[in-house]
Write a protein that holds these residues in place. Sequence first.
Motif, PDB file in Angstrom:
ATOM      1  N   PRO A   2       0.825  -1.207   0.000  1.00  0.00           N
ATOM      2  CA  PRO A   2       0.000   0.000   0.000  1.00  0.00           C
ATOM      3  C   PRO A   2       0.861   1.260   0.000  1.00  0.00           C
ATOM      4  O   PRO A   2       1.945   1.292   0.578  1.00  0.00           O
ATOM      5  N   LYS A  47       0.316   5.570   0.458  1.00  0.00           N
ATOM      6  CA  LYS A  47      -0.598   6.672   0.783  1.00  0.00           C
ATOM      7  C   LYS A  47      -0.505   7.706  -0.333  1.00  0.00           C
ATOM      8  O   LYS A  47       0.570   8.178  -0.675  1.00  0.00           O
ATOM      9  N   ARG A  55      -6.132   8.784   0.098  1.00  0.00           N
ATOM     10  CA  ARG A  55      -6.428   7.397  -0.273  1.00  0.00           C
ATOM     11  C   ARG A  55      -5.197   6.521  -0.101  1.00  0.00           C
ATOM     12  O   ARG A  55      -4.069   6.990  -0.179  1.00  0.00           O
ATOM     13  N   THR A  56      -5.454   5.246   0.071  1.00  0.00           N
ATOM     14  CA  THR A  56      -4.387   4.254   0.067  1.00  0.00           C
ATOM     15  C   THR A  56      -4.550   3.452  -1.207  1.00  0.00           C
ATOM     16  O   THR A  56      -5.620   2.893  -1.472  1.00  0.00           O
ATOM     17  N   ILE A  57      -3.490   3.415  -2.010  1.00  0.00           N
ATOM     18  CA  ILE A  57      -3.537   2.727  -3.301  1.00  0.00           C
ATOM     19  C   ILE A  57      -2.473   1.642  -3.332  1.00  0.00           C
ATOM     20  O   ILE A  57      -1.554   1.617  -2.514  1.00  0.00           O
ATOM     21  N   CYS A  58      -2.599   0.749  -4.307  1.00  0.00           N
ATOM     22  CA  CYS A  58      -1.573  -0.266  -4.550  1.00  0.00           C
ATOM     23  C   CYS A  58      -0.484   0.369  -5.408  1.00  0.00           C
ATOM     24  O   CYS A  58      -0.748   0.824  -6.521  1.00  0.00           O
ATOM     25  N   SER A  88      -0.953   0.617  -9.511  1.00  0.00           N
ATOM     26  CA  SER A  88      -1.128   2.018  -9.913  1.00  0.00           C
ATOM     27  C   SER A  88       0.116   2.577 -10.584  1.00  0.00           C
ATOM     28  O   SER A  88       0.140   3.753 -10.956  1.00  0.00           O
ATOM     29  N   ALA A 141      -5.295   5.112 -10.522  1.00  0.00           N
ATOM     30  CA  ALA A 141      -5.010   4.588  -9.185  1.00  0.00           C
ATOM     31  C   ALA A 141      -5.931   3.422  -8.859  1.00  0.00           C
ATOM     32  O   ALA A 141      -7.126   3.460  -9.142  1.00  0.00           O
ATOM     33  N   ARG A 172      -7.293   1.235  -5.745  1.00  0.00           N
ATOM     34  CA  ARG A 172      -7.392   1.240  -4.285  1.00  0.00           C
ATOM     35  C   ARG A 172      -6.789  -0.027  -3.687  1.00  0.00           C
ATOM     36  O   ARG A 172      -6.821  -1.084  -4.289  1.00  0.00           O
ATOM     37  N   TYR A 173      -6.251   0.148  -2.486  1.00  0.00           N
ATOM     38  CA  TYR A 173      -5.704  -0.976  -1.735  1.00  0.00           C
ATOM     39  C   TYR A 173      -6.756  -1.447  -0.738  1.00  0.00           C
ATOM     40  O   TYR A 173      -7.398  -0.620  -0.124  1.00  0.00           O
ATOM     41  N   CYS A 188      -5.726  -4.248  -3.504  1.00  0.00           N
ATOM     42  CA  CYS A 188      -5.963  -4.439  -4.938  1.00  0.00           C
ATOM     43  C   CYS A 188      -6.519  -5.847  -5.180  1.00  0.00           C
ATOM     44  O   CYS A 188      -6.546  -6.682  -4.273  1.00  0.00           O
TER      45      CYS A 188
END
Length: 74
Positions: free
Chosen positions: A34, A36, A40-43, A47, A58, A60-61, A63
Amino acid sequence: MPSVPPRRPGWGPAAMRAVRQDRALDRIRALHAPVKHGRRTICGHCSAYDGERPTTPAVRYPCPTIRAIDEPDD
């Protein structure tokens, strides 16, 4: 490439295979860590995060890859 632990008494091929599978899953989780991004927290991997921003849309985590590993089948 991490080495397989030395064979221990009572450790058959299935136990050794389980150790290798656990290590492979750890590498997948590290790759799909993950990140930040704003609020949002994304992979980071999905991403294509370059350290400042995603270079693709993006994701989201968690994923889809992490969910496939960690969530039970229904």
